[in-house]
Design a protein around this motif. Structure first.
Motif, PDB file in Angstrom:
ATOM      1  N   PHE A 113     -14.987  68.828-106.351  1.00 16.06           N
ATOM      2  CA  PHE A 113     -16.441  68.641-106.234  1.00 16.06           C
ATOM      3  C   PHE A 113     -17.140  69.983-106.098  1.00 16.06           C
ATOM      4  N   VAL A 114     -16.563  70.820-105.233  1.00 15.11           N
ATOM      5  CA  VAL A 114     -17.156  72.140-105.017  1.00 15.11           C
ATOM      6  C   VAL A 114     -17.265  72.873-106.338  1.00 15.11           C
ATOM      7  N   VAL A 115     -16.187  72.834-107.123  1.00 12.63           N
ATOM      8  CA  VAL A 115     -16.183  73.550-108.402  1.00 12.63           C
ATOM      9  C   VAL A 115     -17.289  73.022-109.309  1.00 12.63           C
ATOM     10  N   VAL A 116     -17.387  71.692-109.394  1.00 14.67           N
ATOM     11  CA  VAL A 116     -18.373  71.097-110.297  1.00 14.67           C
ATOM     12  C   VAL A 116     -19.798  71.472-109.881  1.00 14.67           C
ATOM     13  N   VAL A 117     -20.063  71.357-108.578  1.00 16.49           N
ATOM     14  CA  VAL A 117     -21.401  71.659-108.098  1.00 16.49           C
ATOM     15  C   VAL A 117     -21.703  73.141-108.249  1.00 16.49           C
ATOM     16  N   PHE A 118     -20.704  73.955-107.948  1.00 21.86           N
ATOM     17  CA  PHE A 118     -20.873  75.400-108.020  1.00 21.86           C
ATOM     18  C   PHE A 118     -21.119  75.845-109.456  1.00 21.86           C
ATOM     19  N   GLY A 119     -20.378  75.275-110.383  1.00 22.08           N
ATOM     20  CA  GLY A 119     -20.513  75.684-111.780  1.00 22.08           C
ATOM     21  C   GLY A 119     -21.834  75.259-112.385  1.00 22.08           C
ATOM     22  N   GLY A 120     -22.373  74.152-111.914  1.00 22.57           N
ATOM     23  CA  GLY A 120     -23.648  73.692-112.447  1.00 22.57           C
ATOM     24  C   GLY A 120     -23.474  72.531-113.402  1.00 22.57           C
TER      25      GLY A 120
END
Lengths: 425, 315
Positions: free
Chosen positions: B226-233
């Motif tokens: 989730f962090v990756v997805v949110v962080f990446g945009g």
């Protein structure tokens, strides 16, 4: 007097809850059943927690995955307060310990709320998820406040009680929990009618219009979050009083998920929905987990069924019968309900049998347990019980589908009549 | 230098594994607005399927079959679950996948037991490929890098060069308009959901024996993805790629550097003693908070830049 006339159900509920433990009273030995009282106290605490969660989900439309952070931090604050009182540093009546938890929750709700309420909808859910992970990891890291894996232990027997009660027995603790739960529930109900509560509804339904009216949706969210933190903290303070220990799992994601499950199963739309959901979840958790390894699976399946078929929750389902109740035609539904009962029961039993068979071949076998119904041991390796389970599941599902169709026709007809009757005079 | 190169390689491997999971999730999330909580559960299912299949026919058929099975499960979830609750809004969809994650974890426990299963690296790849400063680099990690790089290339080409890819891109940014132009958007949703879960399954096949195949693996992996997805945009595969590699590197390097804020302050001549305010916070070393860093970053980025690193619209 009008106050009493309008709010009698609350007082009746209080009286019933006060009398309920006496159903389990052991008259021969003259004492209460400890298990029943602890279970009911647990329900009381979790009900406050779920109600405070519903201040976010139901009232403001904010889906939080980290509500246990406020609950747990409130619990830690209460535990430290009790230890300070014991050490003689400060003076606080025993009865007001949950208030200390509540103030802790209020403080953290205010501080963390500044951060999380900057966003709404999915972004809000993600921030609370991240915050929950952060705090539960921090709880294991910082010994001073959280006490590491061992947590903080207290001794709830204090000499500072206002009523002269020492809270040594589960019955006294239950009364404390009930009193606080009642007060908290009343306050939360009243909060719904304040301008803040109404504006929370408005920002939930259409935050842009709420802005046009001149309110800052973010401030509404923030204040609502802070107040929800207060009530979650009260729950946390009571939790400490019951168990006399608070560990990192009070702030964990599992605890937050429990609140979400309870609120959604019970119904976020009605005020008492979360309480109903809490009773179901805690009973499944404490009751079924004694009998079965798979209680979480049952909760999960119940949750999915509710999400897919009844998003209004149990309270909403009950509320749907209100028009029929008013027109006095509720008993005409009795027959359709009775007809739907056997296939539903069949489906349910088939499902339970299948789950238990699977559970006993793997987890049960590893723990050296045997699957027995009424003293009769069932061989999980023979094909017969599996065939019965699958057959019951299949036939039950098919039959229920047909009955559900018939039920729907009857329901629609009755509803149509009820609507016409209501419109006629 | 040795530590640096080894950590860089390991971070890259972990980052690419994260990317395999996150790429599917980011496609689903940006297109349907559904944050799929069950995504990491499908990753776990991929690992368990691969374990069972490899017991009978070996690792290589499992590399194909397990992702296909996961893709079918994904299609079923979309067609019979998500589409049904779609009219109740995004929260209901999110809750459905949340419930599914609970159920899948329990079903896995009931089918394969509570303990880790012995899912091992295939013998063909079980040798050290080369040595860096005396530390062996296993061939299997190179294989993981290869698979994920191939996958990245395939998605990239598929989205840029094929007709389906173009429609998906259109539906990604303008679902209503794509639908108005006569494209069957629900079917594209099913396709993307199935493809995304199949990718998660593939990540499970090659990640399950790199890490440990156990019922808790979904729970440990899920939040980080989730962090990756949110962080990446949202809506940006490139952002997702950068975020994955970044998170992989952060997590690996955090374990290596044994420093704390107190050490940093000591550089400026401020000594931290037990009586300093927040001494406990200042004395925590980087390896201990390594697991926290992604969440800290996610909270910060959501608060200050909700569209993420390279996102095209707000979360």
């Amino acid at each position: 007097m009008t106050l009493l006339r309008r709010n009698w159900p609350w007082l009746v509920a209080l009286a019933v809850l006060l009398a309920f433990p006496f159903l389990f009273y052991d008259w021969t030995r003259g004492r209460h059943s400890g298990f029943a009282l602890t279970l009911m106290s647990e329900i009381g605490v979790m009900a406050i927690f779920a109600l405070s969660y519903n201040m976010l989900l139901g009232q403001a439309g904010l889906l939080s995955f980290g509500h246990a952070v406020l609950f747990g931090l409130g619990a830690y604050c209460a535990a430290h307060t009790v230890n300070l009182v014991k050490a003689g540093t400060i003076w606080l009546p025993t009865e007001l310990v949950p208030l200390a938890g509540g103030l802790g929750g209020l403080f953290f709700g205010f501080v963390l709320g500044w951060l999380v309420t900057k966003q709404r909808a999915t972004a809000f859910a993600m921030i609370t998820l991240g915050l929950g992970e952060l705090v539960s990891a921090a709880a294991l890291m910082f010994m001073g406040f959280f006490g590491g894996e061992g947590g903080i232990t207290i001794d709830r027997v204090m000499d500072t009680s206002l009523l002269g009660v020492r809270y040594t027995s589960p019955w006294q603790v239950y009364c404390l929990v009930l009193g606080w739960a009642f007060v908290a529930a009343v306050l939360m109900r009243l909060q719904m009618q304040t301008p803040l509560g109404r504006m929370a509804n408005a920002t939930r339904d259409n935050f842009e219009r709420a802005q046009f009216v001149g309110y800052d949706p973010r401030r509404v969210r923030w204040m609502q979050f802070t107040l929800a933190g207060f009530f979650a903290g009260v729950g946390g303070g009571l939790y400490v009083m019951i168990y006399e220990i608070v560990t990192f799992d009070t702030v964990s994601a599992v605890k937050s998920a429990n609140a979400l499950l309870a609120v959604y199963i019970g119904g976020a739309g009605a005020f008492f929905g979360p309480v109903l959901g809490t009773i179901v979840v805690v009973l499944l958790q404490s009751g079924v987990s004694l009998l079965s390894n798979a209680w979480l699976l049952y909760v999960g399946v119940l949750f999915i069924v509710m999400v897919m078929y009844a998003p209004v929750g149990l309270a909403g389902l009950i509320g749907m019968h209100a028009p029929l109740w008013r027109t006095g035609r509720l008993r005409e539904l009795l027959l359709p309900y009775l007809r739907a009962l056997p296939p539903a029961l069949m489906l349910f039993l088939g499902f339970v049998l299948l789950v238990e068979l699977t559970s006993f071949t793997t987890i049960g076998a590893a723990q050296g347990k045997r699957f027995a119904i009424g003293g009769q041991t069932i061989d999980t390796t023979s094909p017969l019980p599996w065939a019965i389970a699958v057959a019951a599941l299949g036939v039950g599902a098919f039959w229920l589908r047909r009955e559900a169709h018939a039920f729907r026709l009857r329901w629609d007809a009755l509803m149509e009549d009820a609507k016409r009757q209501a419109g006629a005079p | 230098m040795e530590v640096f190169v080894v950590s860089l390689l390991n971070g890259l491997v972990y980052g690419m594994l994260l990317f395999m999971l996150a790429s599917g999730l980011t496609l689903i999330f940006s297109m349907m607005g559904v944050l799929n909580f069950a995504h990491a559960s499908v990753y776990m299912l991929g690992a368990y399927f691969a374990y069972t299949i490899s017991l009978y026919v070996g690792f290589w058929p499992a590399l194909i079959l397990a992702p296909l099975l996961c893709g079918l499960i994904g299609a079923a979830i979309e067609m019979w679950g998500l589409r049904r609750v779609h009219r109740h809004g995004h929260v209901a969809e999110l809750l459905l996948t949340f419930g599914l994650a609970l159920i899948i974890e329990k079903v896995v426990q009931m089918t394969w037991g509570l303990l880790p299963v012995p899912y091992r690296i295939p013998e063909l790849l079980d040798f050290p490929l080369f040595r860096v400063y005396g530390t062996q680099f296993p061939a299997y990690r190179a294989f993981m890098l290869l698979i994920s790089a191939l996958m990245f290339g395939a998605i990239w080409l598929g989205l840029r060069r094929t007709r389906v890819g173009l429609v998906i891109q259109a539906a990604l940014t303008h679902p209503e308009m794509a639908s108005a132009l006569g494209h069957n958007v629900p079917r594209i949703f099913t396709l993307v959901f199935a493809a995304g879960t199949a990718l998660a399954g593939l990540a499970g096949v090659i990640g399950g024996n790199y890490q440990v195949t156990e019922p808790a693996m979904a729970f440990t992996m899920g939040p980080i993805v989730f962090v990756v997805v949110v962080f990446g945009g949202l809506g940006s595969l490139t952002g997702c790629f950068i975020a994955s590699i970044f998170m992989g590197l952060i997590q690996t390097f955090a374990v290596v550097f044994d420093v704390s804020l107190a050490d940093l302050l000591a550089q400026f001549g401020i000594a931290v003693t037990a009586s300093t305010p927040f001494a406990e916070v200042l004395n925590v070393t980087l390896p201990r908070i390594g697991a926290l860093l992604p969440f800290l970053l996610m909270v910060l980025i959501l608060v200050f830049r909700p569209r993420g690193l390279m996102g095209t619209r707000d979360t």
